[in-house]
Design a protein around this motif. Structure first.
Motif, PDB file in Angstrom:
ATOM      1  N   MET A   1     -49.794 -11.449 -50.907  1.00  0.00           N
ATOM      2  CA  MET A   1     -51.091 -11.429 -51.565  1.00  0.00           C
ATOM      3  C   MET A   1     -51.933 -10.250 -51.092  1.00  0.00           C
ATOM      4  O   MET A   1     -52.749  -9.710 -51.821  1.00  0.00           O
TER       5      MET A   1
ATOM      6  N   GLN B   1     -54.320  -7.779 -53.397  1.00  0.00           N
ATOM      7  CA  GLN B   1     -55.767  -7.763 -53.174  1.00  0.00           C
ATOM      8  C   GLN B   1     -56.257  -6.372 -52.830  1.00  0.00           C
ATOM      9  O   GLN B   1     -57.313  -5.934 -53.281  1.00  0.00           O
TER      10      GLN B   1
ATOM     11  N   MET C   1     -60.447 -14.282 -61.664  1.00  0.00           N
ATOM     12  CA  MET C   1     -59.095 -14.582 -61.199  1.00  0.00           C
ATOM     13  C   MET C   1     -58.034 -13.999 -62.120  1.00  0.00           C
ATOM     14  O   MET C   1     -56.846 -14.269 -61.951  1.00  0.00           O
TER      15      MET C   1
ATOM     16  N   THR D   1     -54.995 -12.132 -60.560  1.00  0.00           N
ATOM     17  CA  THR D   1     -54.163 -12.862 -59.605  1.00  0.00           C
ATOM     18  C   THR D   1     -52.810 -13.202 -60.219  1.00  0.00           C
ATOM     19  O   THR D   1     -52.744 -13.841 -61.277  1.00  0.00           O
TER      20      THR D   1
ATOM     21  N   GLU E   1     -49.692 -16.980 -57.226  1.00  0.00           N
ATOM     22  CA  GLU E   1     -50.702 -17.017 -56.175  1.00  0.00           C
ATOM     23  C   GLU E   1     -51.954 -17.784 -56.582  1.00  0.00           C
ATOM     24  O   GLU E   1     -52.796 -18.100 -55.736  1.00  0.00           O
TER      25      GLU E   1
END
Length: 209
Positions: free
Chosen positions: A1, A5, A119, A122, A126
């Motif tokens: 992740m 990010q 979101m 994403t 995840e």
């Protein structure tokens, strides 16, 4: 992740002023989204717990809207550039840099969370972790409004977003993930898009069980 990010943060850091200018109208041209946020704010006020996080707040325009609607709203965003802009644009409000999978909030304290298209970047695998984190910080009976790009197919679809790759979701599939995180969906609004992407603009309201 972490890699995903980091890439998203860098991408949004590079478009802060442009992004802020594009959304300066604070949904004046998006009546459906504006109505859903108004409904969300009304329901949060009814709980008596006004503490509300605008998760993925960007330049802070919707954090300010939530404040005007009577909520004790604060903004969180992955991008330090967005947080800096939000603090300058709305000095009376609180903004903090934060990752959505690790919110700097105690368990069960919020009356509401707004996740307005925050979101969409994403990866599907995840997303359950992010939803579980939102469930962790909401008080029982607290409200979540999540807005996203919808698709009619059975599975999420990756597409080329102008900032960084993103995903559209079937509303039923995302509702299932919300329920798995203890967030019970009770209202939804799907409508034709106002953009060339062709996805449905989608909004789900859920309540912390």
């Amino acid at each position: 992740m972490a890699n995903h990010q980091d890439e998203t943060r860098a991408a949004y850091n590079g478009v802060v002023e442009l992004y802020a200018s594009l959304f300066a109208d604070r949904l004046e041209t998006q009546p459906f989204a504006r109505a859903m946020i108004g409904t969300f704010a009304e329901l949060v006020r009814a709980t008596g717990n006004l503490q509300t996080a605008d998760v993925g707040c960007g330049p802070g325009h919707l954090t300010a809207m939530l404040h005007e609607l009577g909520l004790d709203a604060f903004g969180l965003d992955l991008s330090p550039g967005m947080v800096d802009h939000a603090r300058r644009a709305h000095p009376a409000l609180r903004f903090q840099e934060a990752r959505m999978e690790s919110l700097p909030i105690e368990n069960g304290v919020l009356g509401g969370i707004l996740a307005h298209y925050s979101m969409i970047h994403t990866p599907p695998g995840e997303l359950p972790k992010l939803l579980a984190e939102q469930g962790r910080v909401l008080a029982p009976g607290g409200l979540l409004l999540v807005s996203f790009f919808g698709t009619d197919g059975p599975e999420p679809v990756q597409f080329d977003h102008k900032v960084t790759p993103a995903y559209s979701w079937p509303a039923d599939r995302l509702a299932e993930l919300l329920a798995d995180a203890g967030l019970v969906p009770f209202a939804r609004l799907l409508h034709d898009p106002a953009s060339e992407r062709g996805f449905l603009d989608s909004h789900l309201l859920a309540r912390r069980s």
